[in-house]
Design a protein around this motif. Structure first.
Motif, PDB file in Angstrom:
ATOM      1  N   ALA A  79     -97.007 -23.616 -54.406  1.00  0.00           N
ATOM      2  CA  ALA A  79     -97.687 -24.025 -53.170  1.00  0.00           C
ATOM      3  C   ALA A  79     -96.705 -24.699 -52.222  1.00  0.00           C
ATOM      4  CB  ALA A  79     -98.846 -24.965 -53.500  1.00  0.00           C
ATOM      5  N   GLU A  80     -95.841 -25.547 -52.784  1.00  0.00           N
ATOM      6  CA  GLU A  80     -94.843 -26.225 -51.950  1.00  0.00           C
ATOM      7  C   GLU A  80     -93.911 -25.215 -51.293  1.00  0.00           C
ATOM      8  OE1 GLU A  80     -94.537 -30.340 -54.602  1.00  0.00           O
ATOM      9  OE2 GLU A  80     -93.030 -28.769 -54.813  1.00  0.00           O
ATOM     10  N   LEU A  81     -93.468 -24.258 -52.132  1.00  0.00           N
ATOM     11  CA  LEU A  81     -92.528 -23.251 -51.630  1.00  0.00           C
ATOM     12  C   LEU A  81     -93.187 -22.403 -50.540  1.00  0.00           C
ATOM     13  CD1 LEU A  81     -89.642 -22.427 -52.370  1.00  0.00           C
ATOM     14  CD2 LEU A  81     -90.583 -20.746 -53.938  1.00  0.00           C
ATOM     15  N   ARG A  82     -94.414 -22.006 -50.791  1.00  0.00           N
ATOM     16  CA  ARG A  82     -95.121 -21.160 -49.821  1.00  0.00           C
ATOM     17  C   ARG A  82     -95.371 -21.917 -48.523  1.00  0.00           C
ATOM     18  NH1 ARG A  82    -100.394 -17.352 -50.841  1.00  0.00           N
ATOM     19  NH2 ARG A  82    -100.581 -16.676 -48.672  1.00  0.00           N
ATOM     20  N   SER A  83     -95.797 -23.157 -48.681  1.00  0.00           N
ATOM     21  CA  SER A  83     -96.078 -23.965 -47.487  1.00  0.00           C
ATOM     22  C   SER A  83     -94.813 -24.173 -46.670  1.00  0.00           C
ATOM     23  CB  SER A  83     -96.673 -25.308 -47.925  1.00  0.00           C
ATOM     24  OG  SER A  83     -97.090 -26.043 -46.819  1.00  0.00           O
ATOM     25  N   LEU A  84     -93.721 -24.436 -47.398  1.00  0.00           N
ATOM     26  CA  LEU A  84     -92.422 -24.625 -46.738  1.00  0.00           C
ATOM     27  C   LEU A  84     -92.030 -23.375 -45.947  1.00  0.00           C
ATOM     28  CD1 LEU A  84     -90.451 -27.070 -47.067  1.00  0.00           C
ATOM     29  CD2 LEU A  84     -89.177 -25.679 -48.685  1.00  0.00           C
ATOM     30  N   ALA A  85     -92.186 -22.226 -46.608  1.00  0.00           N
ATOM     31  CA  ALA A  85     -91.781 -20.965 -45.965  1.00  0.00           C
ATOM     32  C   ALA A  85     -92.703 -20.623 -44.810  1.00  0.00           C
ATOM     33  CB  ALA A  85     -91.791 -19.854 -47.007  1.00  0.00           C
ATOM     34  N   GLU A  86     -93.997 -20.786 -45.007  1.00  0.00           N
ATOM     35  CA  GLU A  86     -94.943 -20.439 -43.941  1.00  0.00           C
ATOM     36  C   GLU A  86     -94.764 -21.317 -42.717  1.00  0.00           C
ATOM     37  OE1 GLU A  86     -98.700 -18.404 -46.271  1.00  0.00           O
ATOM     38  OE2 GLU A  86     -98.835 -20.507 -45.716  1.00  0.00           O
ATOM     39  N   PHE A  87     -94.488 -22.585 -42.984  1.00  0.00           N
ATOM     40  CA  PHE A  87     -94.258 -23.485 -41.847  1.00  0.00           C
ATOM     41  C   PHE A  87     -93.016 -23.049 -41.081  1.00  0.00           C
ATOM     42  CE2 PHE A  87     -92.562 -27.267 -39.792  1.00  0.00           C
ATOM     43  CZ  PHE A  87     -93.683 -27.732 -39.123  1.00  0.00           C
ATOM     44  N   ALA A  88     -91.959 -22.692 -41.832  1.00  0.00           N
ATOM     45  CA  ALA A  88     -90.703 -22.274 -41.189  1.00  0.00           C
ATOM     46  C   ALA A  88     -90.903 -20.983 -40.393  1.00  0.00           C
ATOM     47  CB  ALA A  88     -89.623 -22.084 -42.247  1.00  0.00           C
ATOM     48  N   VAL A  89     -91.769 -20.094 -40.919  1.00  0.00           N
ATOM     49  CA  VAL A  89     -92.019 -18.835 -40.205  1.00  0.00           C
ATOM     50  C   VAL A  89     -92.891 -19.081 -38.972  1.00  0.00           C
ATOM     51  CG1 VAL A  89     -93.204 -16.601 -40.397  1.00  0.00           C
ATOM     52  CG2 VAL A  89     -91.716 -17.395 -42.238  1.00  0.00           C
ATOM     53  N   ALA A  90     -93.909 -19.932 -39.127  1.00  0.00           N
ATOM     54  CA  ALA A  90     -94.855 -20.171 -38.028  1.00  0.00           C
ATOM     55  C   ALA A  90     -94.216 -20.967 -36.895  1.00  0.00           C
ATOM     56  CB  ALA A  90     -96.095 -20.893 -38.561  1.00  0.00           C
ATOM     57  N   TRP A  91     -93.392 -21.937 -37.257  1.00  0.00           N
ATOM     58  CA  TRP A  91     -92.768 -22.786 -36.225  1.00  0.00           C
ATOM     59  C   TRP A  91     -91.254 -22.833 -36.473  1.00  0.00           C
ATOM     60  CZ3 TRP A  91     -97.396 -24.422 -38.583  1.00  0.00           C
ATOM     61  CH2 TRP A  91     -98.500 -24.410 -37.750  1.00  0.00           C
ATOM     62  N   PRO A  92     -90.575 -21.735 -36.201  1.00  0.00           N
ATOM     63  CA  PRO A  92     -89.134 -21.680 -36.506  1.00  0.00           C
ATOM     64  C   PRO A  92     -88.339 -22.741 -35.769  1.00  0.00           C
ATOM     65  CG  PRO A  92     -89.840 -19.760 -35.225  1.00  0.00           C
ATOM     66  CD  PRO A  92     -91.062 -20.469 -35.623  1.00  0.00           C
ATOM     67  N   GLU A  93     -88.845 -23.125 -34.586  1.00  0.00           N
ATOM     68  CA  GLU A  93     -88.097 -24.125 -33.819  1.00  0.00           C
ATOM     69  C   GLU A  93     -88.149 -25.486 -34.510  1.00  0.00           C
ATOM     70  OE1 GLU A  93     -90.991 -22.905 -33.058  1.00  0.00           O
ATOM     71  OE2 GLU A  93     -92.325 -24.578 -32.567  1.00  0.00           O
TER      72      GLU A  93
ATOM     73  N   GLN B 253     -96.983 -32.775 -48.396  1.00  0.00           N
ATOM     74  CA  GLN B 253     -97.320 -33.749 -47.338  1.00  0.00           C
ATOM     75  C   GLN B 253     -96.603 -33.374 -46.046  1.00  0.00           C
ATOM     76  OE1 GLN B 253     -96.326 -37.718 -48.512  1.00  0.00           O
ATOM     77  NE2 GLN B 253     -97.794 -37.760 -50.197  1.00  0.00           N
ATOM     78  N   LEU B 254     -95.293 -33.132 -46.187  1.00  0.00           N
ATOM     79  CA  LEU B 254     -94.468 -32.874 -45.000  1.00  0.00           C
ATOM     80  C   LEU B 254     -94.888 -31.582 -44.307  1.00  0.00           C
ATOM     81  CD1 LEU B 254     -90.938 -33.893 -46.309  1.00  0.00           C
ATOM     82  CD2 LEU B 254     -92.268 -35.028 -44.531  1.00  0.00           C
ATOM     83  N   THR B 255     -94.972 -30.495 -45.086  1.00  0.00           N
ATOM     84  CA  THR B 255     -95.198 -29.201 -44.445  1.00  0.00           C
ATOM     85  C   THR B 255     -96.631 -29.045 -43.950  1.00  0.00           C
ATOM     86  OG1 THR B 255     -95.556 -28.281 -46.641  1.00  0.00           O
ATOM     87  CG2 THR B 255     -93.377 -28.008 -45.698  1.00  0.00           C
ATOM     88  N   VAL B 256     -97.603 -29.457 -44.758  1.00  0.00           N
ATOM     89  CA  VAL B 256     -99.001 -29.279 -44.348  1.00  0.00           C
ATOM     90  C   VAL B 256     -99.334 -30.210 -43.183  1.00  0.00           C
ATOM     91  CG1 VAL B 256    -101.400 -29.504 -45.096  1.00  0.00           C
ATOM     92  CG2 VAL B 256     -99.738 -28.437 -46.596  1.00  0.00           C
ATOM     93  N   ALA B 257     -98.886 -31.454 -43.307  1.00  0.00           N
ATOM     94  CA  ALA B 257     -99.160 -32.396 -42.209  1.00  0.00           C
ATOM     95  C   ALA B 257     -98.494 -31.901 -40.922  1.00  0.00           C
ATOM     96  CB  ALA B 257     -98.658 -33.792 -42.579  1.00  0.00           C
TER      97      ALA B 257
END
Lengths: 463, 225
Positions: A261-275, B13-17
């Motif tokens: 979940a951490e890895l996916r969230s990290l990657a999705e965030f980076a893809v959604a908001w690359p800036e 916390q960091l990524t979801v928030a």
């Protein structure tokens, strides 16, 4: 049909048929023999009567007793037959019922009568007795007296009819008993083996989801009581084992799901908001990957141990220097928490162990001790030797743990806190440490000490 | 919209928030159950995203405490536990939704959005007040047929007022739900934001929609009383 009931039914019925058959045959033969004995006694009496008549005739008529026999013989339809022969074997007299036929001549030796069965034409089956006698009544040993031969026969139709009726009655009786047994034996077996059926039905209803079920012990026959008890014990052990496996599966899923979940969230965030992508994203992804790799690696090591693939290469290992060396990296963390360390090891203590595995055990124990001892707490490392065995103890104060937790320390993926997030401790270390100990022939045990301390003891033979 | 995110994984916390903030939410983060409960009791949230397996106090206990104290805030349970029993237990304790790890961030955001709509008793993704249309799915605003381009904070302000159409939203409420504590009640940040919003939505149609209630706050409605 390889069932106890079927086999018992077949064997009991075969046994019953054999017993009844043999019993019936025995009864039939006994009765038949008794009847024939009685028949033979009557036949003997008839023969003796004729002998007596012959002797009287011999005395009165000077050896010609045909007259007397003619006078005394019965009519033509008589069921009794006799024939007398003189010493030369010439027939002297025969009953009218023989209609001038001869009876076969068979005689016993020395005056002993002999009995046999014979068929007389148109008269049917008869029983006969043959004997020799002296007409004047003198003893057989004396000379000068003519010896006559006599065969007396009687129809045995009545005897045969009686024995046939007896055989028929016995056959009907035995057949009835066999029929009754054929019905009652299966019924009785079904009734008496019902507890086994109940057990089978109960066992069939137990699945992996209903291992809390138990076999009923009330009204259970004495033979089944111990078996039911053992089965219930087995179910109890299975239930615990399944619960642990389920818990392990759930823990493992959680252990892997959270970093995924951490890895996916990290990657999705980076893809959604690359800036907004932070420079540490790559490092964080690597950390997560290493964490998952660590979990998988430890699980594989445990699996290898369970399959007996973990081999220890023993050599003499000096304990004190090893303890000192292993503790060194933890000293800084212990100091940061103001932990007090007390180390008491017998000087020169050396044990036959695999240095790599022994080091791994100590690393795990020290890491746990430093991690879970509360600030300002105490850690004691002590060793002892007795009777050729060593014991190495790591004792530390704890918080948020209680006596009941000790039994679960070595469970795979167990952690006291329900929150399982975090890369450092996943609950596999102690299980691995125990596996490493067992691979070397040692024991690793945990015990609750005092008010709030936990003691881990590694023990085994020195050599 | 103000969201409380209770999760012990620092990375989540960091990524979801950050994802929630990027989507225009005001987000508070707690790392354990006790802190989460304290924050939930101390603030008004539009929704809470609550992990179940938490240090100190697990998420189900937090939820139970909140419901016991009459807190009706919408709660999305977030956990790695996926058995039917786990889900049923969470829903029975009063959770409004359930999401299993690992999850798609878009799904989490959509579910949080749905919970926030429910917080204002609305089910539709599109809000229509007179000739003003707000599509919460695409986060677009159209007035009199013309698209109005708003900054994320302006959009959230408009959405907040729109969801409370006909109700007066006080400065304190706006501050709590939109400004993450960064706006001083004594400052004119909120007035400036409302003024800027008014200007932007009056371009296609000058008829006023956001009205000031002196001493009370602001109200969004087509026909002021």
């Amino acid at each position: 049909m390889n069932t106890i009931r079927y086999r018992l039914t077949v064997k009991l019925l075969v046994g019953a048929i054999l017993l009844l058959g043999l019993g019936g045959l025995g009864i039939y033969l006994s009765v038949k023999e008794a009847l024939e004995g009685e028949f033979d006694r009557v036949l003997s009496a008839k023969a003796m009567t004729i002998v007596e008549l012959a002797r009287q005739a011999d005395a009165k008529e000077g050896g010609d007793f045909s007259v007397r026999f003619s006078r005394d013989s019965k009519d033509d339809d008589d069921d009794d037959f006799f024939e007398i022969w003189d010493a030369q074997g010439q027939p002297l007299q025969r009953s009218k019922s023989l209609h001038k036929r001869d009876l076969p001549a068979r005689f016993g030796k020395k005056g002993k009568p002999v009995f046999w069965n014979l068929n007389i034409k148109s008269e049917g089956r008869c029983r006969a007795v043959g004997l020799k006698f002296k007409a004047n009544g003198r003893p057989d040993g004396e000379s000068g007296s003519p010896v006559f031969s006599l065969v007396v026969a009687s129809s045995r139709d009545d005897l045969d009819e009686t024995t046939n009726i007896l055989a028929l009655m016995l056959a009907i009786f035995i057949a009835t008993l066999i029929l009754v047994a054929g019905v009652t034996v299966p019924w009785l077996l079904r009734r008496e083996l019902e507890p086994l059926d109940r057990l089978a039905a109960r066992a069939a209803s137990i699945t992996a989801d209903s291992l809390d079920a138990r076999f009923p012990t009330e009204n259970m026959p004495g033979e089944l009581g111990p078996i039911v008890g053992r089965l219930n014990d087995l179910l109890g052990r299975l239930q615990k084992s399944f619960e642990r496996e389920r818990q392990f599966s759930a823990d493992l899923a959680h252990e892997l799901r959270t970093p995924i979940a951490e890895l996916r969230s990290l990657a999705e965030f980076a893809v959604a908001w690359p800036e907004a992508r932070e420079v540490q994203v790559g490092q964080q992804a690597l950390t997560i990957a290493l964490q998952m790799e660590g979990i998988v690696t430890r699980l594989l090591e445990l699996l290898r141990n369970e399959r007996g693939m973990l081999q220890a290469e023993k050599e003499l290992v000096a304990v004190e220097p090893l303890v000192e060396d292993v503790w060194r990296p933890f000293a800084e963390r212990a100091s940061a928490k103001d932990l007090k360390l007390a180390r008491t090891l017998p000087p020169g203590l050396a044990v036959s162990a695999d240095p790599v595995l022994l080091r791994a055990i100590l690393v795990n124990l020290f890491d746990n001790a430093v991690e879970y001892t509360p600030a300002d707490g105490a850690i004691a490392i002590d060793g002892s030797i007795a009777n050729g065995a060593f014991a190495l103890r790591v004792v530390n104060s704890v918080e948020r743990l209680d006596r009941d937790d000790v039994g679960r320390f070595f469970d795979r993926l167990w952690r006291k806190d329900s929150a399982r997030t975090g890369a450092k401790h996943v609950g596999l270390g102690l299980g691995l440490a125990r596996a490493f100990a067992e691979a070397q022939g040692f024991k690793l045990e945990a015990a609750w000490e005092g008010i709030s301390s936990v003691a881990f003891t590694l023990s085994g033979p020195i050599a | 919209m103000r969201i409380l995110f209770v999760e012990d994984s620092e990375r989540l916390q960091l990524t979801v928030a950050a994802a929630l903030r990027r989507s225009g939410y005001v987000v508070d983060v707690a790392g354990d159950g006790e802190e989460g409960l304290w924050l939930a009791e101390s603030n008004e949230y539009d929704a809470i995203v609550l992990d179940i397996m938490l240090p100190k106090m697990d998420g189900l206990s937090v939820l139970h405490q909140l419901r016991r104290k009459g807190r009706e805030v919408h709660v999305l349970l977030l956990t790695a536990k996926d058995t039917v029993d786990d889900r049923v237990r969470g829903l029975e304790l009063g959770a409004d939704d359930y999401l299993i790890k690992p999850f798609a961030q878009r799904e989490l955001l959509a579910r949080v959005e749905a919970l926030c709509r429910r917080a204002y008793h609305r089910k539709e993704a599109k809000l229509v007040i007179a000739d003003l249309e707000i599509d919460t799915a695409t986060k677009t605003v159209v007035r009199a047929g013309q698209t109005v381009r708003l900054r994320p904070r302006e959009y959230q302000l408009l959405l907040y007022l729109a969801r409370r159409t006909g109700e007066v939203a006080t400065r304190a409420e706006i501050e709590a739900h939109i400004y993450d504590g960064e706006a001083d009640l004594m400052s004119n940040v909120i007035e400036s934001a409302v003024s800027a919003l008014r200007k932007k939505i009056s371009v296609p149609n000058p008829a006023p929609l956001i009205h000031t209630r002196p001493g009370l706050g602001y109200i969004l409605q087509a026909d002021p009383e």
